[in-house]
Design an enzyme around this catalytic site. Structure first.
Site, short mmCIF file in Angstrom:
data_model
loop_
_atom_site.label_atom_id
_atom_site.label_comp_id
_atom_site.label_asym_id
_atom_site.label_seq_id
_atom_site.Cartn_x
_atom_site.Cartn_y
_atom_site.Cartn_z
N LYS A 1 50.78 49.81 81.46
CA LYS A 1 49.42 50.32 81.50
C LYS A 1 49.41 51.66 82.21
O LYS A 1 49.81 51.76 83.38
CB LYS A 1 48.49 49.33 82.22
CG LYS A 1 47.04 49.77 82.29
CD LYS A 1 46.20 48.69 82.98
CE LYS A 1 44.73 49.07 83.04
NZ LYS A 1 43.92 48.02 83.69
N GLU B 1 44.08 48.73 91.69
CA GLU B 1 44.84 48.31 90.52
C GLU B 1 46.14 47.61 90.92
O GLU B 1 46.68 46.81 90.16
CB GLU B 1 45.16 49.51 89.63
CG GLU B 1 43.96 50.16 88.98
CD GLU B 1 43.45 49.39 87.77
OE1 GLU B 1 44.12 48.42 87.36
OE2 GLU B 1 42.39 49.76 87.23
N ASP C 1 34.60 42.16 88.09
CA ASP C 1 34.47 42.68 86.73
C ASP C 1 34.91 41.60 85.73
O ASP C 1 35.66 41.86 84.80
CB ASP C 1 35.33 43.94 86.56
CG ASP C 1 34.99 44.71 85.29
OD1 ASP C 1 33.91 44.46 84.72
OD2 ASP C 1 35.81 45.54 84.84
N ASP D 1 43.11 43.34 85.15
CA ASP D 1 42.24 44.50 85.40
C ASP D 1 41.49 44.35 86.72
O ASP D 1 40.31 43.98 86.76
CB ASP D 1 41.27 44.71 84.24
CG ASP D 1 40.66 46.11 84.27
OD1 ASP D 1 40.89 46.83 85.27
OD2 ASP D 1 39.97 46.48 83.32
#
Length: 578
Positions: A201, A222, A346, A370
């Site tokens: 990613k 992250e 999230d 994520d």
């Protein structure tokens, strides 16, 4: 316990404690170069050098207490082979193999000979279960680690095609490059018929300076689930940022959290489709009209097959049991986050990834990914100071818990995120069990059925009759507006686990099991997992249970406590009786 047995246990454990203290006294005398008569200092020197650290004394005391507990249980086996069984079981247990101990305790419980007599001893066996399963999970985690070169960065990977692209990042399939291959060739994207077990990613970097430390500091969230954070000290102007590692919580590995092997900062490469997919995120050295920086953050993780959103759209006719398995995995993941004072903030089906490698007829393994919006602050825990309306409350406004979306800033204001993620799980459960989330708008210009800021519990849509009443009530309990009435993730996950694996008579016939029966059930699960689960989770062999189910049972046993299981059973019985 009889008086004779009490005196025997006290004498045996007391003499062991006296021997332990005498050994410590002798070691102390050796350290001060004063030895009693008849004691050869030279013979004791190896002991002193081996146990010179302060922590070894506490470890010895802990091992002594644990052995006293085990001996106390094993001494109550009254058959003719008791002495031999005690010796062999204690020997296996001290070497880290708990299966003989669990089997012996299980046989005793089944025979009803009164080996365990009170709740403390039952909780002690639960502790042994958690330790044994934890050792197995740790060994599996070590076996999953990749050997990556810290100095190569992106050069040690070969990138494939794009898996997904969002506003903040792009994900490529990848694999580790072979030793006999030229590392300079990795920027060339591989052919479509090559197997890529990994995913890389690449974050889009518009603001952070192009050096590793600035990037790691700016995108630290992250890296929360990463098992390794690597950086480059080759340049003299780069130093590890003070506070980066001190204030940020690092998640321990968990089967339902994304397996992120490594994160590092490196230069943004020029790939075949980069000018088409994300031209604005490219640096000017690649695209003169781009706004990106030369370096960015790269996250290396296991490659998963699809998101939960994609899976639900492709497999609408799921079995009820598979839906409960998905919900249980989600709750176990959130429980792990809450226990480590991390809030994802999230939660949505796009950020839930699935591994469907076992086949279409098997429930897939589920992980949360994520963590860019997560709250992982050691100083404040799950309470976020909310003094200004500019404070970041997380992503995905539609699935914000009521206490988050209705919060008002103030001088002493704060937002409690301890049960915010579990509320989002309750909302996503509607997508799993009834296809439509009442808090989402599925048509442009049309408002959602309910708003998280104003809804009432009685307005929640009803489920179809084929969904068990306990699961329906559980989901509605997760969506309670009041945090004091809302179930926490650990309790909700325990309810799902009991519903999946416990004897059906405990649920359908309103039979409340005794503590011994609950422990016997746990021992059966533990023995099954220890004997077959490790092999099952590390290979693709086909047995009675699937890899996903073994992982779920193992996760449950690793955190299970007897009183929590009994509380969940009481709650389930109260629902059934209503």
């Amino acid at each position: 316990m009889s008086v004779r047995l009490t005196v025997s246990v006290f004498y045996r454990n007391g003499t062991a404690l006296l021997r332990f203290n005498r050994t410590n006294d002798i070691r102390l005398l050796v350290r001060t170069k004063v030895a009693p008569r008849g004691v050869h200092t030279q013979a004791l020197n190896p002991i002193v050098s081996h146990n010179s650290s302060p922590s070894s004394g506490w470890q010895n005391r802990w091992n002594l207490a644990r052995r006293a507990f085990v001996d106390n249980l094993l001494s109550r086996v009254t058959n003719s082979l008791s002495a031999d069984l005690r010796r062999r079981t204690a020997r296996h247990l001290m070497y880290g193999n708990s299966r003989p101990f669990f089997a012996l305790v299980g046989v005793s419980l089944a025979s009803g000979n009164g080996m365990l007599t009170n709740e403390n001893q039952l909780e002690g066996v639960c502790w042994e279960i958690r330790e044994a399963v934890g050792r197995m999970q740790k060994n599996l985690t070590v076996a999953e680690r990749l050997k990556l070169n810290s100095s190569l960065g992106l050069k040690q990977f070969e990138l494939g095609s794009v898996i997904a692209k969002g506003n903040n990042a792009v994900v490529y399939e990848a694999r580790k490059i072979e030793k006999d291959r030229d590392p300079s060739d990795v920027i060339k994207q591989g052919s479509s018929n090559t197997m890529y077990p990994l995913a890389v990613k690449m974050m889009f970097n518009y603001d952070a300076e192009s050096n590793a430390m600035s990037i790691l500091r700016a995108m630290s969230r992250e890296t929360v689930p990463s098992r390794s954070v690597q950086h480059d000290f080759s340049r003299s102007d780069q130093q590890w940022p003070i506070g980066y590692d001190q204030n940020l919580i690092k998640l321990s590995p968990h089967p339902n959290i994304v397996m992120m092997h490594l994160c590092f900062a490196d230069y943004v490469p020029e790939l075949i489709d980069s000018h088409t997919l994300y031209p604005q995120a490219l640096p000017t050295r690649i695209n003169p009209e781009g706004y990106g920086r030369n370096m960015s953050l790269f996250l290396v993780m296991k490659k998963y097959d699809m998101s939960l959103k994609q899976y639900l759209s492709k497999a609408p006719s799921l079995k009820i049991r598979d839906k409960i398995l998905l919900l249980a995995q989600l709750l176990e993941a959130v429980s792990h986050l809450s226990n480590q004072n991390v809030a994802h903030r999230d939660m949505k089906t796009d950020n839930i990834l699935l591994d469907v490698s076992e086949g279409n007829d098997v429930c897939p393994a589920l992980v949360i990914t994520d963590f860019g919006c997560c709250l992982a602050d050691k100083d404040n825990g799950l309470n976020l100071p909310y003094k200004s309306a500019d404070t970041d409350r997380g992503g995905n406004i539609a699935l914000m818990a009521p206490e988050v979306v209705t919060a008002r800033p103030g001088t002493f204001g704060y937002i409690d995120y301890s049960k915010a993620d579990v509320w989002a799980v309750g909302a996503m459960a509607y997508e799993i069990f009834s296809d439509n989330n009442p808090f989402y708008s599925y048509e442009r210009g049309k408002p959602p059925l309910l708003r998280n800021s104003t809804y009432k519990e009685e307005d929640l849509p009803a489920f179809s009759s084929d969904i068990p009443l306990i699961i329906q009530t559980l989901i509605h309990s997760l969506l309670q507006r009041s945090t004091s009435k809302r179930l926490d993730a650990s309790f909700a996950a325990t309810v799902c686990q009991i519903y999946l694996w416990a004897p059906s008579s405990w649920i359908t016939k309103y039979v409340m099991p005794t503590s011994n029966e609950v422990l016997q059930w746990m021992l059966c699960l533990t023995t099954k997992v220890l004997c077959e689960g490790g092999t099952m989770m590390s290979t693709s062999s086909t047995k009675q249970r699937t890899c996903t189910e073994y992982q779920l049972i193992t996760t449950f046993l690793h955190r299970a406590k007897l009183y929590e299981i009994k509380n969940a059973l009481y709650w389930m019985h109260s629902i059934q009786q209503e």
